[in-house]
Write an enzyme that holds these catalytic residues in place. Structure first.
Site, PDB file in Angstrom:
ATOM      1  N   SER A  36      55.921  39.227  44.893  1.00  0.00           N
ATOM      2  CA  SER A  36      55.529  39.296  46.305  1.00  0.00           C
ATOM      3  C   SER A  36      56.508  38.572  47.248  1.00  0.00           C
ATOM      4  CB  SER A  36      54.112  38.753  46.490  1.00  0.00           C
ATOM      5  OG  SER A  36      53.201  39.615  45.864  1.00  0.00           O
ATOM      6  N   LYS A  85      40.786  35.456  43.536  1.00  0.00           N
ATOM      7  CA  LYS A  85      40.443  36.586  44.413  1.00  0.00           C
ATOM      8  C   LYS A  85      38.959  36.615  44.788  1.00  0.00           C
ATOM      9  CE  LYS A  85      44.102  39.733  42.904  1.00  0.00           C
ATOM     10  NZ  LYS A  85      44.444  41.078  42.441  1.00  0.00           N
TER      11      LYS A  85
HETATM   12  P1  NAP Z   1      39.702  41.015  34.486  1.00  0.00           P
HETATM   13  O1  NAP Z   1      38.831  40.858  35.678  1.00  0.00           O
HETATM   14  O2  NAP Z   1      39.901  39.864  33.581  1.00  0.00           O
HETATM   15  O3  NAP Z   1      39.086  42.238  33.621  1.00  0.00           O
HETATM   16  C1  NAP Z   1      39.675  42.628  32.415  1.00  0.00           C
HETATM   17  C2  NAP Z   1      38.872  43.770  31.783  1.00  0.00           C
HETATM   18  O4  NAP Z   1      39.560  44.164  30.596  1.00  0.00           O
HETATM   19  C3  NAP Z   1      37.449  43.405  31.382  1.00  0.00           C
HETATM   20  O5  NAP Z   1      36.608  44.506  31.552  1.00  0.00           O
HETATM   21  C4  NAP Z   1      37.599  43.074  29.901  1.00  0.00           C
HETATM   22  O6  NAP Z   1      36.450  43.359  29.131  1.00  0.00           O
HETATM   23  C5  NAP Z   1      38.673  44.057  29.488  1.00  0.00           C
HETATM   24  N1  NAP Z   1      39.385  43.546  28.330  1.00  0.00           N
HETATM   25  C6  NAP Z   1      40.234  42.487  28.283  1.00  0.00           C
HETATM   26  N2  NAP Z   1      40.677  42.290  27.023  1.00  0.00           N
HETATM   27  C7  NAP Z   1      40.079  43.248  26.255  1.00  0.00           C
HETATM   28  C8  NAP Z   1      40.122  43.559  24.868  1.00  0.00           C
HETATM   29  N3  NAP Z   1      40.883  42.862  24.018  1.00  0.00           N
HETATM   30  N4  NAP Z   1      39.389  44.612  24.419  1.00  0.00           N
HETATM   31  C9  NAP Z   1      38.612  45.323  25.268  1.00  0.00           C
HETATM   32  N5  NAP Z   1      38.525  45.065  26.590  1.00  0.00           N
HETATM   33  C10 NAP Z   1      39.248  44.043  27.077  1.00  0.00           C
HETATM   34  O7  NAP Z   1      41.157  41.504  34.881  1.00  0.00           O
HETATM   35  P2  NAP Z   1      41.627  42.274  36.209  1.00  0.00           P
HETATM   36  O8  NAP Z   1      41.922  41.275  37.271  1.00  0.00           O
HETATM   37  O9  NAP Z   1      40.691  43.376  36.498  1.00  0.00           O
HETATM   38  O10 NAP Z   1      43.059  42.841  35.742  1.00  0.00           O
HETATM   39  C11 NAP Z   1      43.121  43.849  34.764  1.00  0.00           C
HETATM   40  C12 NAP Z   1      44.545  44.387  34.650  1.00  0.00           C
HETATM   41  O11 NAP Z   1      44.924  45.005  35.867  1.00  0.00           O
HETATM   42  C13 NAP Z   1      45.604  43.330  34.360  1.00  0.00           C
HETATM   43  O12 NAP Z   1      46.458  43.853  33.356  1.00  0.00           O
HETATM   44  C14 NAP Z   1      46.345  43.200  35.682  1.00  0.00           C
HETATM   45  O13 NAP Z   1      47.683  42.802  35.495  1.00  0.00           O
HETATM   46  C15 NAP Z   1      46.235  44.612  36.209  1.00  0.00           C
HETATM   47  N6  NAP Z   1      46.403  44.723  37.666  1.00  0.00           N
HETATM   48  C16 NAP Z   1      47.424  45.496  38.148  1.00  0.00           C
HETATM   49  C17 NAP Z   1      47.603  45.620  39.516  1.00  0.00           C
HETATM   50  C18 NAP Z   1      48.743  46.446  40.054  1.00  0.00           C
HETATM   51  O14 NAP Z   1      49.098  46.255  41.229  1.00  0.00           O
HETATM   52  N7  NAP Z   1      49.290  47.365  39.307  1.00  0.00           N
HETATM   53  C19 NAP Z   1      46.735  44.966  40.404  1.00  0.00           C
HETATM   54  C20 NAP Z   1      45.675  44.200  39.876  1.00  0.00           C
HETATM   55  C21 NAP Z   1      45.520  44.074  38.491  1.00  0.00           C
HETATM   56  P3  NAP Z   1      35.170  42.368  29.099  1.00  0.00           P
HETATM   57  O15 NAP Z   1      34.434  42.612  30.380  1.00  0.00           O
HETATM   58  O16 NAP Z   1      34.434  42.828  27.897  1.00  0.00           O
HETATM   59  O17 NAP Z   1      35.728  40.976  28.985  1.00  0.00           O
END
Ligand code: NAP
Length: 303
Positions: A36, A85
């Site tokens: 950023s 967030k």
């Molecule tokens: P988060 O709130 O921690 O949610 C992660 C989700 O993934 C939860 O539903 C979790 O399941 C699931 N998960 C994690 N490890 C797992 C595993 N080993 N097996 C099965 N399910 C699993 O994370 P978030 O903030 O939403 O971010 C998620 C992803 O989006 C990250 O990789 C982040 O870098 C990416 N992202 C990208 C952008 C972009 O601009 N491209 C923007 C924002 C985020 P449970 O509910 O069962 O724990």
């Protein structure tokens, strides 16, 4: 260190930051990986706005003080990243309706000491999807894998964009049910929740027109992982999106590509959420030509 060693009487004055420069920034922990600062300082350079964007690593116990401090120094606005967030919302004066439904704020604007909270992640996702897929969400069946913060923002936004059905698949079914309730009770009754076994048994993955991974599974360095089992097969009419952008092609996207699907990664989402934040802070619309140049330049540095 060789202080003064290269002077030789030709000192170059560093004038990028002046007495009139305004400040924007990022709060989170960690912040060192973020692109950023480069993104926003590059935009300022090319649109000619005298604003500096700085990352601030903030400890959890200092979040309230940090926000008060940013207000006190009359910051233009700031981004918020992991893990704040959600927590940031209690220090914001007015959160947008969308941000309240999404339960997360990633962009804050300071207007005369009042803080306004927005979520540009979902907006960035929609723009990148529409541009790369050449279609939108109206009447589409959307399968969301994961039920974290990103899934909630995307579920709310795609429902607002007119999705016909949304199926949320998550290993912790309670989290998927919570998001389904938010969508069903506030936007449209179109959302169902499944755990991965139920989803496979009900053929949910083949029902979807659009399949979106919102879990970190497959992200560098765990590039051999996928959010779906090998038994899940896609068909060439489906569009498959992964919010991950490192690696450029996750195992999930590579497998979908082998089935003939159109595939899209999260790079566009990352850039567009920043562009929307910049536009909120400054009121300046970034010209399309500059947006294309930014996408090209940042795509190269992220390789
Ligand atoms: P988060 O709130 O921690 O949610 C992660 C989700 O993934 C939860 O539903 C979790 O399941 C699931 N998960 C994690 N490890 C797992 C595993 N080993 N097996 C099965 N399910 C699993 O994370 P978030 O903030 O939403 O971010 C998620 C992803 O989006 C990250 O990789 C982040 O870098 C990416 N992202 C990208 C952008 C972009 O601009 N491209 C923007 C924002 C985020 P449970 O509910 O069962 O724990």
């Amino acid at each position: 260190m060789n202080i003064g060693g290269q002077l030789g009487g030709n000192m170059e004055i560093e004038s990028r930051v002046t007495g009139n420069s305004r400040l924007a920034g990022l709060i989170g922990n960690p912040v060192g990986h973020s692109i950023s600062p480069q993104l926003h300082n590059t935009i300022s350079k090319y649109v000619g706005i005298d604003m500096v964007y700085v990352p601030f690593k903030v400890e959890k116990t200092e979040l309230e003080n940090a926000v008060k401090g940013l207000k006190a120094i009359d910051i233009v606005g700031f981004n918020v990243t992991i893990p704040y967030k959600k927590e940031i919302m209690k220090y914001i004066d007015i959160n947008s309706k969308e941000a309240l439904l999404m339960g997360a704020v990633n962009t804050v604007k300071n207007i005369g000491g009042r803080l306004y909270g927005y979520n540009t992640d979902a907006e960035g996702f929609v723009r990148s999807f529409k541009e790369e897929a050449g279609t939108g969400f109206e009447n589409k069946k959307v399968v969301l894998i994961g039920a974290g913060g990103t899934a909630r923002a995307i579920a709310v936004k795609t429902a607002m964009e007119g999705a016909g059905r949304i199926y949320i698949v998550n290993r912790t079914i309670e989290r998927a049910l919570d998001i389904a309730d938010i969508v069903n009770n506030n936007i449209e009754r179109i959302c169902e929740a499944f755990d991965p076994d139920e989803a496979e048994a009900a053929g949910i993955f083949s029902k979807g027109d659009i399949i979106i991974n919102t879990t970190p599974l497959g992200m560098y360095p765990d590039v051999d992982k996928s959010p779906v089992r090998d038994s899940v097969k896609f068909s060439d009419r489906q569009i498959v999106y992964d919010v991950i952008y490192n690696p450029e092609k996750t195992k999930f996207l590579a497998d979908a590509e082998k089935c003939g699907c159109k595939t899209i990664n999260g790079f566009g989402m990352l850039i567009y959420q920043g562009i929307y934040a910049y536009e909120i802070w400054t009121g300046v619309k970034i010209p399309e030509k500059l947006v294309k140049e930014i996408l090209k330049a940042f795509y190269q540095i992220l390789q």
